[in-house]
Design a protein around this motif. Sequence first.
Motif, PDB file in Angstrom:
ATOM      1  N   ARG A   4       0.271   2.000  52.711  1.00 53.99           N
ATOM      2  CA  ARG A   4      -0.250   2.311  54.050  1.00 53.99           C
ATOM      3  C   ARG A   4       0.902   2.487  55.033  1.00 53.99           C
ATOM      4  N   LEU A   5       1.904   1.622  54.946  1.00 55.36           N
ATOM      5  CA  LEU A   5       3.046   1.713  55.845  1.00 55.36           C
ATOM      6  C   LEU A   5       3.829   3.009  55.612  1.00 55.36           C
ATOM      7  N   GLY A   6       3.896   3.444  54.352  1.00 55.01           N
ATOM      8  CA  GLY A   6       4.594   4.686  54.040  1.00 55.01           C
ATOM      9  C   GLY A   6       3.949   5.905  54.668  1.00 55.01           C
ATOM     10  N   ASP A   7       2.647   5.832  54.944  1.00 55.11           N
ATOM     11  CA  ASP A   7       1.959   6.931  55.621  1.00 55.11           C
ATOM     12  C   ASP A   7       2.140   6.872  57.134  1.00 55.11           C
ATOM     13  N   ALA A   8       2.551   5.709  57.629  1.00 55.50           N
ATOM     14  CA  ALA A   8       2.614   5.516  59.076  1.00 55.50           C
ATOM     15  C   ALA A   8       4.031   5.518  59.634  1.00 55.50           C
ATOM     16  N   THR A   9       5.038   5.510  58.765  1.00 59.99           N
ATOM     17  CA  THR A   9       6.417   5.413  59.250  1.00 59.99           C
ATOM     18  C   THR A   9       7.309   6.353  58.457  1.00 59.99           C
ATOM     19  N   HIS A  10       8.611   6.313  58.727  1.00 59.85           N
ATOM     20  CA  HIS A  10       9.561   7.146  57.994  1.00 59.85           C
ATOM     21  C   HIS A  10       9.692   6.650  56.561  1.00 59.85           C
TER      22      HIS A  10
ATOM     23  N   ILE B 137       9.361 -18.127  39.654  1.00 62.04           N
ATOM     24  CA  ILE B 137       8.152 -17.468  40.158  1.00 62.04           C
ATOM     25  C   ILE B 137       8.399 -16.905  41.546  1.00 62.04           C
ATOM     26  N   VAL B 138       9.027 -17.698  42.411  1.00 62.05           N
ATOM     27  CA  VAL B 138       9.295 -17.247  43.781  1.00 62.05           C
ATOM     28  C   VAL B 138      10.213 -16.034  43.779  1.00 62.05           C
ATOM     29  N   MET B 139      11.320 -16.114  43.049  1.00 62.34           N
ATOM     30  CA  MET B 139      12.283 -15.018  43.032  1.00 62.34           C
ATOM     31  C   MET B 139      11.686 -13.759  42.409  1.00 62.34           C
ATOM     32  N   ARG B 140      10.974 -13.936  41.295  1.00 62.97           N
ATOM     33  CA  ARG B 140      10.388 -12.762  40.633  1.00 62.97           C
ATOM     34  C   ARG B 140       9.304 -12.137  41.507  1.00 62.97           C
ATOM     35  N   SER B 141       8.585 -12.958  42.274  1.00 62.71           N
ATOM     36  CA  SER B 141       7.575 -12.433  43.195  1.00 62.71           C
ATOM     37  C   SER B 141       8.217 -11.639  44.327  1.00 62.71           C
ATOM     38  N   LEU B 142       9.374 -12.098  44.804  1.00 65.23           N
ATOM     39  CA  LEU B 142      10.095 -11.351  45.833  1.00 65.23           C
ATOM     40  C   LEU B 142      10.587 -10.016  45.281  1.00 65.23           C
ATOM     41  N   VAL B 143      11.034 -10.012  44.019  1.00 68.36           N
ATOM     42  CA  VAL B 143      11.431  -8.752  43.379  1.00 68.36           C
ATOM     43  C   VAL B 143      10.236  -7.797  43.323  1.00 68.36           C
ATOM     44  N   ALA B 144       9.063  -8.337  42.962  1.00 71.07           N
ATOM     45  CA  ALA B 144       7.851  -7.516  42.894  1.00 71.07           C
ATOM     46  C   ALA B 144       7.479  -6.954  44.263  1.00 71.07           C
ATOM     47  N   ALA B 145       7.689  -7.741  45.309  1.00 72.06           N
ATOM     48  CA  ALA B 145       7.429  -7.253  46.663  1.00 72.06           C
ATOM     49  C   ALA B 145       8.353  -6.088  46.989  1.00 72.06           C
ATOM     50  N   GLY B 146       9.618  -6.195  46.585  1.00 76.82           N
ATOM     51  CA  GLY B 146      10.543  -5.090  46.789  1.00 76.82           C
ATOM     52  C   GLY B 146      10.133  -3.858  46.008  1.00 76.82           C
ATOM     53  N   GLU B 147       9.648  -4.052  44.788  1.00 78.03           N
ATOM     54  CA  GLU B 147       9.168  -2.941  43.970  1.00 78.03           C
ATOM     55  C   GLU B 147       8.001  -2.236  44.636  1.00 78.03           C
ATOM     56  N   GLY B 148       7.161  -3.024  45.313  1.00 75.61           N
ATOM     57  CA  GLY B 148       5.971  -2.469  45.951  1.00 75.61           C
ATOM     58  C   GLY B 148       6.262  -1.476  47.057  1.00 75.61           C
ATOM     59  N   THR B 149       7.472  -1.484  47.569  1.00 73.19           N
ATOM     60  CA  THR B 149       7.818  -0.536  48.634  1.00 73.19           C
ATOM     61  C   THR B 149       8.129   0.851  48.100  1.00 73.19           C
ATOM     62  N   TYR B 150       8.428   0.949  46.804  1.00 70.35           N
ATOM     63  CA  TYR B 150       9.043   2.180  46.314  1.00 70.35           C
ATOM     64  C   TYR B 150       8.103   3.254  45.780  1.00 70.35           C
ATOM     65  N   TYR B 151       7.351   2.940  44.735  1.00 71.27           N
ATOM     66  CA  TYR B 151       6.775   4.014  43.927  1.00 71.27           C
ATOM     67  C   TYR B 151       5.860   4.933  44.721  1.00 71.27           C
ATOM     68  N   TRP B 152       4.927   4.344  45.431  1.00 67.53           N
ATOM     69  CA  TRP B 152       3.936   5.169  46.132  1.00 67.53           C
ATOM     70  C   TRP B 152       4.575   5.919  47.286  1.00 67.53           C
ATOM     71  N   THR B 153       5.542   5.290  47.936  1.00 65.87           N
ATOM     72  CA  THR B 153       6.254   5.967  49.022  1.00 65.87           C
ATOM     73  C   THR B 153       7.093   7.115  48.478  1.00 65.87           C
ATOM     74  N   ALA B 154       7.756   6.891  47.339  1.00 68.65           N
ATOM     75  CA  ALA B 154       8.561   7.944  46.717  1.00 68.65           C
ATOM     76  C   ALA B 154       7.681   9.102  46.260  1.00 68.65           C
ATOM     77  N   ALA B 155       6.529   8.788  45.671  1.00 68.49           N
ATOM     78  CA  ALA B 155       5.618   9.846  45.231  1.00 68.49           C
ATOM     79  C   ALA B 155       5.132  10.681  46.416  1.00 68.49           C
ATOM     80  N   ALA B 156       4.851  10.008  47.527  1.00 68.72           N
ATOM     81  CA  ALA B 156       4.418  10.736  48.722  1.00 68.72           C
ATOM     82  C   ALA B 156       5.546  11.615  49.266  1.00 68.72           C
ATOM     83  N   LEU B 157       6.773  11.088  49.252  1.00 69.52           N
ATOM     84  CA  LEU B 157       7.912  11.860  49.753  1.00 69.52           C
ATOM     85  C   LEU B 157       8.164  13.090  48.882  1.00 69.52           C
ATOM     86  N   ILE B 158       8.066  12.916  47.571  1.00 67.38           N
ATOM     87  CA  ILE B 158       8.218  14.062  46.667  1.00 67.38           C
ATOM     88  C   ILE B 158       7.145  15.100  46.955  1.00 67.38           C
TER      89      ILE B 158
END
Length: 198
Positions: free
Chosen positions: A67-73, A102-123
Motif C-alpha cells: 500500500r505504501l508503495g502505491d502512495a509514495t516514491h 526469532i526477533v532478528m529473522r522477523s526484522l529481516v522478513a519485515a525488510g523483505e516485505g518492502t521489496y518484491y511488490w514495490t519492485a514489481a510495480a516499478l517494473i
Amino acid sequence: RIDFTHDAAGRELARAFGDAITMTFAWDEAGRLSAQHITAGKVPTQLALVNSVAFWVYAVCSLIFGRLGDATHRLRLIVAGLAFWGVVTGMVSLSTGLITLIVMRSLVAAGEGTYYWTAAALISDWHRIGTRSRALSIHQTGVFAGAGVGAVAAGALADAFGWRSPFLIFGLIALLFCAVLFKWLRDAPVASHAASSN
C-alpha cells in the motif's frame, strides 16, 4: 535451546537462513532440509517456529508496504527497505538463542516485505504491455537464481568462517548495493506511468 556455540549446528543454521537476504521464501525449503540434520533437543520445532513467525511478519508487512508503495516514491521505499534489511541481516549474527533469532529473522522478513511488490510495480511502471511480462519474468528469474546461489554461498562461508559470517557478509553486500540502486534506479516518470496503465 539452540546452542550457537556448536559449530555443526551453527553451520546448519547458516544454511537454513543464510539465503534469506535474497528476499524470497526459498530459505524455508533449506530450513526444513537443514532441520532434519539437527537432532539435539527440539531444534527442528524451534526452527519451524522461526520460519512460521517470519512468514507471518512478511505477509503483514507485504500488505503494509505494498500500500505504501502505491502512495509514495517506490525508489525510496526499495532503497530504504534494502538498507534496513542489510543492517538486520548483519544483526542476525548477534543471535544468542531462540528468542533473539526469532526477533532478528522477523526484522529481516519485515525488510523483505518492502521489496518484491514495490519492485514489481516499478517494473510495470517502466514497461508497456509489450515488454511488461518479459521484464517481470526476468526479475523473478533473478530472484530465484539469487536464492539458489545464496544458499550455496551461505553454506560455504559458514563452513569456512563460522555460522555468523554469511549474515555479516551478505548484510554488507546489501548495504553496498543500496548505493548502486540509489545511483541507477529511478521512479518512472508520471507520464510514463499513466501511459503504461493504458
